[in-house]
Design a protein around this motif. Structure first.
Motif: not given
Ligand SMILES: Nc1ncnc2c1ncn2[C@@H]1O[C@H](COP(=O)(O)OP(=O)(O)O)[C@@H](O)[C@H]1O
Ligand SMILES: [Mg+2]
Lengths: 220, 399
Positions: A93-95, A97-98, A102, B12, B16, B304, B308
């Motif tokens: 669950n990483l974002v 686009r970051l 970040m 940001h 994107s 999601k 998060l």
């Protein structure tokens, strides 16, 4: 520290009540290392989400550090999550686009910590987890093990007292999984309570305290 | 979260998803640009008419033959009667009013003017010496119509006529032919361009009596009456009506003040500007609906991420603020781009039609920007709320 008393959680599916958790009473002390095992559908994730204040019990009480946290409103619960709880997920669950840096910074941003302090802390975490040369990489440029390391760094960035890991090795090969478990175990030596959900008895067996679940109950 | 972090996080995530952001900005900026351009056009038309009227002269009261009833038709018209003519005697009688300083009668016809081998069609205006002052006209050469000897066959040429017939040579004292009569040129008008439908550059001005002889008629097209001051305009209008009533025995003329005409045009054109501006503003709300749609899609694509963020310590209101900020930033960027687009359009129009004074009124610019921001933010309320209300457990598991 964590104290559940007669906690149940049921879901309405059609006109039926499905019980994911049934009458659970459980105490977990600060710095405890608990593994949570049991077949799929036995209620492990539901219990973890409840402890992590992402969900509320249908009945029973949950107190954290002596305070009934189920009575808190959304804003107050968010604050508790921010300050005391860290999550590590099976699917990272990483974002997307970051960058790695970040992603690690995210909880600090959400907590309103000033930028200078954030940068210093993120740099330290990147170093601790061997990610310094990956700071500007996005998740799709990282391996599974690196992604989970970013996720653990993120989960610990606010120095939580509880770390909730839901099958953190589920998407990793055995040796990478072992490395991740090692990183989590180091944290328990720093007085962080770790609750680790796993299918793997070899991993679960390492915990100081092992809980087994079946059909919504903790059976020892 | 700190405001600066909210803004940078929002910008940001806008950056994107570039295509989506650009499309929304385009929709918004077309809306804002349309308001700016359309109101600028409307305002330009209004200013154009106002300028045309002001160049006619100041403190003017206009007298026309025939009665234009505000309600109904005059009995005479019903019987097919031609209204009684206005005559030079009528015009002179108006000078009896103490509110009137000068009068200038006007009669119009078209004829052929020739000098040597050169000839062309011209509009011939019959008037008196006071026309110069009453109409605020300028003389380039020689003198205007004489105030005595009104029957003399003299004429004053428009700047363009003079140029076509005489080039750069002085026409003063030369004889030109108008129809079957000869006229001595005594003056040339300065170049003034268009005013109230007549281009004074292409006129030939002769004494009224000469015009009557030329066209074999006797009436006047209208009488320009100059009041002594702005305050005496109503008095001059009343006097003109009563003098002509006494002379004709019935109300068979129409007397209007320049101000009244101007005010009417002003009202009509302002309403028109508001209407087209309003229509363009409606297109902005279409942009708003588009923004809502795209934001809703963005929310469902980022379920999601929202789950998060909650797990990492964001509250529902924090999530709402984030999505709100995204919409607000988008609207601000879109409306600034729209303003630039609109101003570019206005500049282009101004280049293409230099005589039209196009500028977007400040209130229209403010209204367009305001509407853009308001619709952008208003239409993001629902998506932002939907994002804030997401159940984090379901969101994280993708259920
Ligand atoms: N939102 C929900 N709606 C309906 N049933 C649910 C929901 N969440 C969990 N359950 C049910 O609760 C039980 C426990 O689920 P879960 O805690 O995810 O199990 P585990 O993580 O141990 O595999 C399952 O039977 C599941 O179907
Ligand atoms: Mg599970």
């Amino acid at each position: 520290m964590i104290s559940l008393e007669h906690v149940s959680r049921s879901f309405a599916v059609g006109d039926q009540q499905v019980y994911a958790l049934r009458d659970i009473s459980l105490d977990i002390a600060a710095g405890d290392y608990v593994s949570l095992m049991g077949p799929s559908g036995s209620g492990k994730s539901t219990l973890l989400n409840l402890i992590g204040l992402l969900d509320r019990p249908s009945s029973g009480t949950y107190s954290l550090d002596g305070k009934d946290v189920t009575a808190l409103n959304d804003e107050e619960q968010a604050r508790v999550r921010s300050e005391k709880i860290g999550f590590v997920f099976q699917s990272f669950n990483l974002v997307p686009r970051l960058t790695a840096a970040m992603n690690i910074e995210l909880p600090l941003i959400l907590a309103g910590i000033p930028s200078g302090k954030r940068k210093a802390r993120v740099e330290g975490l990147l170093k601790d987890y061997g990610l310094s040369d990956r700071a500007d990489h996005r998740p799709d440029q990282l391996s599974g093990g690196q992604r989970q390391r970013v996720a653990i760094a993120r989960a610990t960035s606010m120095h939580p007292s509880i770390l909730l890991a839901d099958e953190p090795t589920g998407n990793l090969d055995q040796s990478t999984g072992r490395e991740v478990i090692d990183l989590l175990e180091i944290l328990t030596e720093q007085n962080v309570a770790l609750i680790l959900v796993t299918h793997d008895p070899a991993i679960g067996g390492r915990a100081r305290r092992q809980l087994h679940m079946l059909d919504g109950r903790v059976i020892g | 979260m700190r405001p600066i972090d909210i803004a940078s996080f929002a910008s940001h995530s806008l950056q994107s998803s570039r295509t989506r952001t650009l499309l929304m900005m385009l929709a918004m900026s077309i809306g804002v640009g349309a308001v700016v351009v359309l109101t600028a056009l409307g305002e330009g038309a209004r200013l154009y008419v106002v300028n045309q009227f002001s160049s006619l002269g100041s403190n003017l009261v206009l007298v026309f033959p025939g009665r234009t009833e505000t309600a109904g038709i005059s009995p005479g018209m019903l019987l097919g009667q031609i209204p009684r003519e206005l005559t030079m005697e009528d015009a002179r009688a108006l000078l009896k009013s103490r509110a009137v300083s000068r009068i200038a009668p006007m009669t119009i016809g078209s004829s052929e003017i020739s000098y040597g081998p050169l000839n062309r069609e011209v509009v011939v205006l019959g008037s008196t010496s006071d026309l110069l002052e009453v109409r605020h006209m300028e003389l380039a050469l020689g003198q205007f119509l004489p105030s005595t000897h009104e029957g003399e066959p003299v004429c004053v040429l428009g700047a363009k006529i003079r140029h076509e017939l005489f080039g750069n040579a002085s026409p003063i004292g030369k004889w030109v032919r108008l129809g079957d009569r000869r006229f001595r040129v005594i003056g040339v008008m300065g170049s003034q361009g268009e005013s109230m439908g007549y281009n004074t550059d292409e006129l030939v001005i002769v004494p009224v009596s000469a015009a009557h002889m030329l066209f074999n008629n006797s009436g006047l097209l209208r009488i320009l009456v100059e009041a002594k001051s702005r305050d005496s305009i109503p008095r001059a209008k009343q006097d003109a009506e009563s003098i002509l009533l006494a002379r004709h025995g019935e109300r068979d003329v129409t007397v209007i003040t320049q101000d009244a005409v101007l005010a009417t045009f002003d009202r009509i054109l302002r309403a028109l500007t508001l209407a087209v501006g309003g229509i363009a503003a409606i297109s902005l709300s279409v942009a708003g609906v588009l923004i809502m749609n795209v934001m809703l899609i963005a929310v469902s694509q980022r379920v999601k991420e929202i789950g998060l963020l909650k797990a990492l310590g964001a509250s529902s209101s924090g999530i709402r603020t984030l999505f709100f900020t995204e919409a607000a930033l988008l609207s601000i960027a879109g409306s600034i781009a729209g303003l630039a687009l609109g101003e570019a359009g206005v500049l282009t129009i101004a280049k293409a039609y230099p005589s039209l004074p196009v500028t977007a009124p400040w209130w229209a610019v403010l209204a367009a920007m305001g509407t853009a921001l308001a619709t952008g933010i208003l239409f993001s309320v629902w998506p932002a709320r939907r994002a804030a209300r997401l159940d984090p457990v379901a969101a994280l598991s993708g259920r």
